[in-house]
Design a protein around this motif. Structure first.
Motif, PDB file in Angstrom:
ATOM      1  N   VAL A  99       0.876  -1.209  -0.244  1.00  0.00           N
ATOM      2  CA  VAL A  99       0.015   0.008   0.091  1.00  0.00           C
ATOM      3  C   VAL A  99       0.881   1.359   0.055  1.00  0.00           C
ATOM      4  CG1 VAL A  99      -1.782   1.210   1.394  1.00  0.00           C
ATOM      5  CG2 VAL A  99      -1.919  -1.252   1.021  1.00  0.00           C
ATOM      6  N   ALA A 100       1.906   1.322   0.926  1.00  0.00           N
ATOM      7  CA  ALA A 100       2.711   2.589   0.872  1.00  0.00           C
ATOM      8  C   ALA A 100       3.295   2.577  -0.343  1.00  0.00           C
ATOM      9  CB  ALA A 100       3.809   2.165   2.039  1.00  0.00           C
ATOM     10  N   HIS A 101       3.795   1.371  -1.292  1.00  0.00           N
ATOM     11  CA  HIS A 101       4.606   1.603  -2.381  1.00  0.00           C
ATOM     12  C   HIS A 101       3.729   2.212  -3.378  1.00  0.00           C
ATOM     13  CE1 HIS A 101       7.391   0.658  -5.589  1.00  0.00           C
ATOM     14  NE2 HIS A 101       6.478   0.109  -6.108  1.00  0.00           N
ATOM     15  N   LYS A 102       2.366   1.708  -3.250  1.00  0.00           N
ATOM     16  CA  LYS A 102       1.521   2.235  -4.389  1.00  0.00           C
ATOM     17  C   LYS A 102       1.150   3.748  -4.152  1.00  0.00           C
ATOM     18  CE  LYS A 102      -0.972  -1.939  -5.216  1.00  0.00           C
ATOM     19  NZ  LYS A 102      -2.288  -3.012  -5.133  1.00  0.00           N
ATOM     20  N   LYS A 103       1.229   4.332  -2.873  1.00  0.00           N
ATOM     21  CA  LYS A 103       0.928   5.565  -2.631  1.00  0.00           C
ATOM     22  C   LYS A 103       2.084   6.493  -3.227  1.00  0.00           C
ATOM     23  CE  LYS A 103      -1.599   5.460   1.690  1.00  0.00           C
ATOM     24  NZ  LYS A 103      -1.665   5.789   2.990  1.00  0.00           N
ATOM     25  N   VAL A 104       3.538   5.906  -2.874  1.00  0.00           N
ATOM     26  CA  VAL A 104       4.466   6.471  -3.615  1.00  0.00           C
ATOM     27  C   VAL A 104       4.416   6.752  -5.213  1.00  0.00           C
ATOM     28  CG1 VAL A 104       7.097   6.093  -3.857  1.00  0.00           C
ATOM     29  CG2 VAL A 104       6.267   6.001  -1.815  1.00  0.00           C
ATOM     30  N   ILE A 105       3.856   5.476  -5.688  1.00  0.00           N
ATOM     31  CA  ILE A 105       3.872   5.600  -7.194  1.00  0.00           C
ATOM     32  C   ILE A 105       2.602   6.544  -7.795  1.00  0.00           C
ATOM     33  CG2 ILE A 105       3.037   4.302  -9.369  1.00  0.00           C
ATOM     34  CD1 ILE A 105       4.284   1.594  -8.003  1.00  0.00           C
ATOM     35  N   LEU A 106       1.607   6.613  -7.062  1.00  0.00           N
ATOM     36  CA  LEU A 106       0.566   7.706  -7.295  1.00  0.00           C
ATOM     37  C   LEU A 106       1.109   9.106  -6.971  1.00  0.00           C
ATOM     38  CD1 LEU A 106      -2.573   5.927  -5.667  1.00  0.00           C
ATOM     39  CD2 LEU A 106      -1.828   6.259  -8.244  1.00  0.00           C
ATOM     40  N   LYS A 162       1.622  11.931  -9.985  1.00  0.00           N
ATOM     41  CA  LYS A 162       0.873  13.269  -9.675  1.00  0.00           C
ATOM     42  C   LYS A 162       1.706  14.357  -9.986  1.00  0.00           C
ATOM     43  CE  LYS A 162      -2.606  11.957  -6.432  1.00  0.00           C
ATOM     44  NZ  LYS A 162      -3.166  12.238  -5.136  1.00  0.00           N
ATOM     45  N   ARG A 163       2.823  14.410  -9.589  1.00  0.00           N
ATOM     46  CA  ARG A 163       4.022  15.495  -9.585  1.00  0.00           C
ATOM     47  C   ARG A 163       4.637  15.397 -11.103  1.00  0.00           C
ATOM     48  NH1 ARG A 163       7.822  13.669  -5.839  1.00  0.00           N
ATOM     49  NH2 ARG A 163       6.327  12.819  -4.414  1.00  0.00           N
ATOM     50  N   THR A 164       4.913  14.199 -11.666  1.00  0.00           N
ATOM     51  CA  THR A 164       5.244  14.260 -13.115  1.00  0.00           C
ATOM     52  C   THR A 164       4.273  14.161 -14.007  1.00  0.00           C
ATOM     53  OG1 THR A 164       5.872  12.105 -12.713  1.00  0.00           O
ATOM     54  CG2 THR A 164       7.807  13.359 -12.246  1.00  0.00           C
ATOM     55  N   PRO A 165       4.266  14.992 -14.889  1.00  0.00           N
ATOM     56  CA  PRO A 165       3.213  14.808 -16.052  1.00  0.00           C
ATOM     57  C   PRO A 165       3.515  13.908 -16.905  1.00  0.00           C
ATOM     58  CG  PRO A 165       4.386  16.834 -16.465  1.00  0.00           C
ATOM     59  CD  PRO A 165       4.895  16.330 -15.086  1.00  0.00           C
ATOM     60  N   SER A 166       2.780  12.978 -17.384  1.00  0.00           N
ATOM     61  CA  SER A 166       3.068  11.901 -18.313  1.00  0.00           C
ATOM     62  C   SER A 166       3.459  12.790 -19.809  1.00  0.00           C
ATOM     63  CB  SER A 166       1.629  11.258 -18.784  1.00  0.00           C
ATOM     64  OG  SER A 166       2.296  10.175 -19.583  1.00  0.00           O
ATOM     65  N   LEU A 167       4.282  12.075 -20.531  1.00  0.00           N
ATOM     66  CA  LEU A 167       4.945  12.635 -21.672  1.00  0.00           C
ATOM     67  C   LEU A 167       4.039  12.555 -22.621  1.00  0.00           C
ATOM     68  CD1 LEU A 167       8.787  11.539 -21.292  1.00  0.00           C
ATOM     69  CD2 LEU A 167       7.645  13.598 -20.947  1.00  0.00           C
TER      70      LEU A 167
END
Length: 173
Positions: free
Chosen positions: A80-87, A91-96
């Motif tokens: 769960v913590a890892h998924k939060k980090v990924i999310l 959110k911070r890096t816009p998809s190219l």
């Protein structure tokens, strides 16, 4: 019966199978109720039993259930913590490949980029050299003068002519 004979070892295959048969289904259900994903629950249970086997010499048979639930619970919280980090990272890096721009804007941008490249390529060599050193390599006029072996005034003049040419051919953007 002496004390040695009454202590069950988790490392004994029969004892390990007994632990597995007795607790695996309820442990899987417990994790499934937490995550709502059968595959994830089964993976966590499997990893818990692997950890139990890897540490079997350190685990007392009577404490094996507690060990399994603790490991499974910790593994779930780590995921769960890892998924939060990924999310948060997403959110911070816009998809190219995602853009908020219209297709017309993207097309105009590409056309402008090609026009700019062609105009820069068509500049006289001395102007192009000064322009690229200044705008691409971020060199100061004094550095450009040293590299090109000319005076700072000559650099200023070449840059001025290059910018005028770009303005004429491309216009104000």
């Amino acid at each position: 019966m002496n004390k040695k004979e009454s202590i069950k070892s988790v490392c004994d295959q029969k004892n390990f199978e007994e632990i597995f048969n007795k607790h695996s289904q309820t442990l899987r259900n417990y994790i499934y109720y937490k995550c709502g994903n059968t595959q994830q629950a089964e993976d966590i249970v499997q990893e818990s039993y692997i950890k139990l086997w890897d540490n079997c010499a350190k685990i007392i048979f009577e404490k094996s259930k507690s060990f399994l639930y603790t490991v499974a619970n910790n593994r779930f919280f780590n995921e769960v913590a890892h998924k939060k980090v990924i999310l948060n990272h997403q959110k911070r890096t816009p998809s190219l490949d995602k853009t908020n721009e219209t297709p017309e804007f993207i097309l105009e941008e590409k056309e402008f980029y090609h026009k700019l490249k062609k105009t820069i390529a068509d500049l006289p060599e001395k102007q192009r050299q000064v322009f690229l050193l200044s705008r691409i390599d971020k060199k100061k006029y004094t550095e450009i003068a040293e590299i090109a072996g000319i005076s700072v005034k000559a650099v200023e003049k070449r840059m001025s002519k290059a910018l005028l040419t770009l303005k004429e051919k491309i216009g104000n953007v």
